[in-house]
Design a protein around this motif. Structure first.
Motif, short mmCIF file in Angstrom:
data_model
loop_
_atom_site.label_atom_id
_atom_site.label_comp_id
_atom_site.label_asym_id
_atom_site.label_seq_id
_atom_site.Cartn_x
_atom_site.Cartn_y
_atom_site.Cartn_z
N VAL A 228 0.83 -1.20 0.00
CA VAL A 228 0.00 0.00 0.00
C VAL A 228 0.87 1.26 0.00
CG1 VAL A 228 -1.55 1.34 1.47
CG2 VAL A 228 -2.00 -1.10 1.08
N PHE A 229 1.87 1.27 0.87
CA PHE A 229 2.77 2.40 1.07
C PHE A 229 3.54 2.73 -0.22
CE2 PHE A 229 6.70 4.37 2.55
CZ PHE A 229 6.39 5.01 3.73
N ASN B 171 1.08 4.08 -3.12
CA ASN B 171 0.22 5.24 -2.91
C ASN B 171 0.95 6.50 -3.42
OD1 ASN B 171 -0.87 7.65 -1.53
ND2 ASN B 171 -2.28 6.16 -0.63
N ILE C 185 1.31 9.44 -0.86
CA ILE C 185 2.30 9.16 0.20
C ILE C 185 3.71 9.31 -0.36
CG2 ILE C 185 3.28 7.32 1.67
CD1 ILE C 185 0.45 6.28 2.16
N GLU D 254 -4.34 4.33 5.14
CA GLU D 254 -3.59 5.28 4.29
C GLU D 254 -3.93 6.73 4.62
OE1 GLU D 254 -3.21 3.73 -0.10
OE2 GLU D 254 -5.02 2.92 0.78
#
Lengths: 169, 169
Positions: B83-84, B87, B90, B151
């Motif tokens: 996810v990190f 994204n 981010i 998130e």
């Protein structure tokens, strides 16, 4: 009918949102190559990231640790790197018998700078966590420095470091 | 004539020796891919290697520091990593406004583990070198943990961290 269209719009919206947040990021200045932990000192070696990690591996695997301090824009570091990375015997011995760590910043452990924080500089640490300040290179004013012609001195010092302290007792 | 042959042999010997010591090393188990400093958390970001290095950059560039503790074989870390790293918001914000460090070992600074050394765990540090223990996630028992659905919480916390402490005073 309207419900059907709305559902489709909702699904499309969800897909679009998912797509938008998971879009891969590249900096405006262009795509970067991923940084390597080896920083060019031997891509085939398994490098520890930090001194804490290196000490843990050294103790648990009972292998001596080689800590190399360098700077990426220092010409002496660059010259030594070329020799170090391309010396088959150095690389093979490090891979098989050592834990390795290369750092571009000093740690908080002053034992790793027995005669100051210059680069390039190589320190050995015994699995007992003792910094081997007795294993030195050829230069009295910078005892842990190695130059490009010092490959044999470095290899000899690696052999010294392989004789672990507790086996000497 | 004999001298000539001898010279050639000497030169060939020297060339061969040089070739032998500069032969590229590959481990018996096969060629390895170079390790990356990102460890998969964002290949486009410029990662600090150590906490000391990250603190230095944070202070000198006046940017907050994000420290991420994880483990490569932890399923929660792996899920968050996906996810990190994917994204866009981010990654862009981290690249432009933060110093980033990911670690698989604890440091000697206990301030980085306000409620213990679990993973994955994210701490923010102000350029004044103050660990922002006030910037927490959603879980009372693991205040610095983030799950894959967090998130937005992480992005909101990054915005909090961007408001530097000295600007608040």
């Amino acid at each position: 009918m309207i419900r059907g269209v709305l559902s489709i719009l909702l699904v499309l919206g969800a897909v679009f949102t998912a797509f938008a947040t998971s879009k891969q990021y590249f900096p405006k200045s262009g795509k970067r190559s991923p940084q390597t932990l080896s920083r060019g000192w031997g891509d085939q070696l398994i490098w520890a990231q930090t001194y804490e990690e290196a000490l843990y591996w050294s103790r648990s695997r009972n292998k001596p640790l080689l800590v190399l301090f360098h700077l990426e824009d220092c010409p002496h570091s660059k010259a030594l790197k070329k020799v170090f990375a391309n010396n088959y015997e150095i690389q093979k011995t490090l891979d098989e018998d050592f834990i390795v760590l290369n750092l571009v910043y000093e740690t908080t452990d002053k034992h790793l700078a027995p005669d100051g924080p210059y680069v390039p500089r190589i320190l050995f640490v015994d699995p007992s966590m003792t910094v081997r300040a007795d294993i030195t290179g050829l230069y009295g004013n910078r005892m842990y420095a190695y130059e490009t012609q010092d490959e044999k001195t470095l290899l000899a010092n690696m052999q010294k470091a392989k004789k672990l302290l507790k086996q000497e007792l």
